[in-house]
Scaffold this motif. Sequence first.
Motif, PDB file in Angstrom:
ATOM      1  N   MET A   1       0.832  -1.184   0.000  1.00 43.06           N
ATOM      2  CA  MET A   1       0.000   0.000   0.000  1.00 43.06           C
ATOM      3  C   MET A   1       0.873   1.243   0.000  1.00 43.06           C
ATOM      4  O   MET A   1       1.904   1.280   0.643  1.00 43.06           O
ATOM      5  N   LYS A   2       0.415   2.254  -0.702  1.00 43.15           N
ATOM      6  CA  LYS A   2       1.174   3.486  -0.819  1.00 43.15           C
ATOM      7  C   LYS A   2       0.739   4.493   0.245  1.00 43.15           C
ATOM      8  O   LYS A   2      -0.440   4.764   0.408  1.00 43.15           O
ATOM      9  N   PHE A   3       1.702   5.037   0.963  1.00 47.18           N
ATOM     10  CA  PHE A   3       1.456   6.040   1.991  1.00 47.18           C
ATOM     11  C   PHE A   3       1.818   7.411   1.440  1.00 47.18           C
ATOM     12  O   PHE A   3       2.936   7.630   0.989  1.00 47.18           O
ATOM     13  N   ASN A   4       0.882   8.350   1.464  1.00 46.56           N
ATOM     14  CA  ASN A   4       1.097   9.704   0.973  1.00 46.56           C
ATOM     15  C   ASN A   4       1.332  10.616   2.181  1.00 46.56           C
ATOM     16  O   ASN A   4       0.401  11.208   2.723  1.00 46.56           O
ATOM     17  N   LYS A   5       2.582  10.708   2.587  1.00 41.29           N
ATOM     18  CA  LYS A   5       2.947  11.465   3.787  1.00 41.29           C
ATOM     19  C   LYS A   5       2.531  12.933   3.692  1.00 41.29           C
ATOM     20  O   LYS A   5       2.005  13.494   4.655  1.00 41.29           O
TER      21      LYS A   5
ATOM     22  N   HIS B 130      -1.205  13.342   4.334  1.00 42.49           N
ATOM     23  CA  HIS B 130      -1.526  13.142   5.749  1.00 42.49           C
ATOM     24  C   HIS B 130      -1.106  14.344   6.595  1.00 42.49           C
ATOM     25  O   HIS B 130      -1.848  14.752   7.488  1.00 42.49           O
TER      26      HIS B 130
ATOM     27  N   HIS C  67      -9.321  10.784   1.810  1.00 39.86           N
ATOM     28  CA  HIS C  67      -8.150   9.956   2.062  1.00 39.86           C
ATOM     29  C   HIS C  67      -8.045   8.860   1.014  1.00 39.86           C
ATOM     30  O   HIS C  67      -6.983   8.606   0.457  1.00 39.86           O
ATOM     31  N   ARG C  68      -9.157   8.216   0.729  1.00 39.26           N
ATOM     32  CA  ARG C  68      -9.166   7.128  -0.246  1.00 39.26           C
ATOM     33  C   ARG C  68      -8.743   7.612  -1.638  1.00 39.26           C
ATOM     34  O   ARG C  68      -8.100   6.880  -2.382  1.00 39.26           O
TER      35      ARG C  68
ATOM     36  N   CYS D 238      -4.582   8.603  -0.899  1.00 43.73           N
ATOM     37  CA  CYS D 238      -3.637   7.729  -0.217  1.00 43.73           C
ATOM     38  C   CYS D 238      -4.249   6.336  -0.127  1.00 43.73           C
ATOM     39  O   CYS D 238      -5.454   6.205   0.084  1.00 43.73           O
ATOM     40  N   SER D 239      -3.430   5.336  -0.268  1.00 40.22           N
ATOM     41  CA  SER D 239      -3.956   3.972  -0.191  1.00 40.22           C
ATOM     42  C   SER D 239      -3.313   3.189   0.948  1.00 40.22           C
ATOM     43  O   SER D 239      -3.112   1.984   0.849  1.00 40.22           O
ATOM     44  N   CYS D 240      -3.019   3.886   2.038  1.00 40.20           N
ATOM     45  CA  CYS D 240      -2.331   3.225   3.146  1.00 40.20           C
ATOM     46  C   CYS D 240      -3.242   2.308   3.952  1.00 40.20           C
ATOM     47  O   CYS D 240      -2.762   1.397   4.613  1.00 40.20           O
ATOM     48  N   ARG D 241      -4.566   2.556   3.915  1.00 37.33           N
ATOM     49  CA  ARG D 241      -5.496   1.701   4.655  1.00 37.33           C
ATOM     50  C   ARG D 241      -6.913   1.938   4.151  1.00 37.33           C
ATOM     51  O   ARG D 241      -7.225   2.995   3.620  1.00 37.33           O
TER      52      ARG D 241
END
Length: 53
Positions: free
Chosen positions: A1-5, A8, A29-30, A33-36
């Motif tokens: 999964m990609k985290f978009n710091k 955030h 968020h969706r 960012c695809s962190c969760r």
Amino acid sequence: MKFNKEWHLSHPMPRNATFEQRAAWHLEHRKNCSCRPIPAKLAKEMKKSGISI
């Protein structure tokens, strides 16, 4: 999964967020960012309220 710091850091969840704020934050968020995934309990409430996910 990609985290978009960057996303955030510039879009913190509001303190004591209302249901509407939480739903809006998670939808944005969706998109960014695809962190969760959206938490299951919130997703269920969003669907009950007619919010498309």
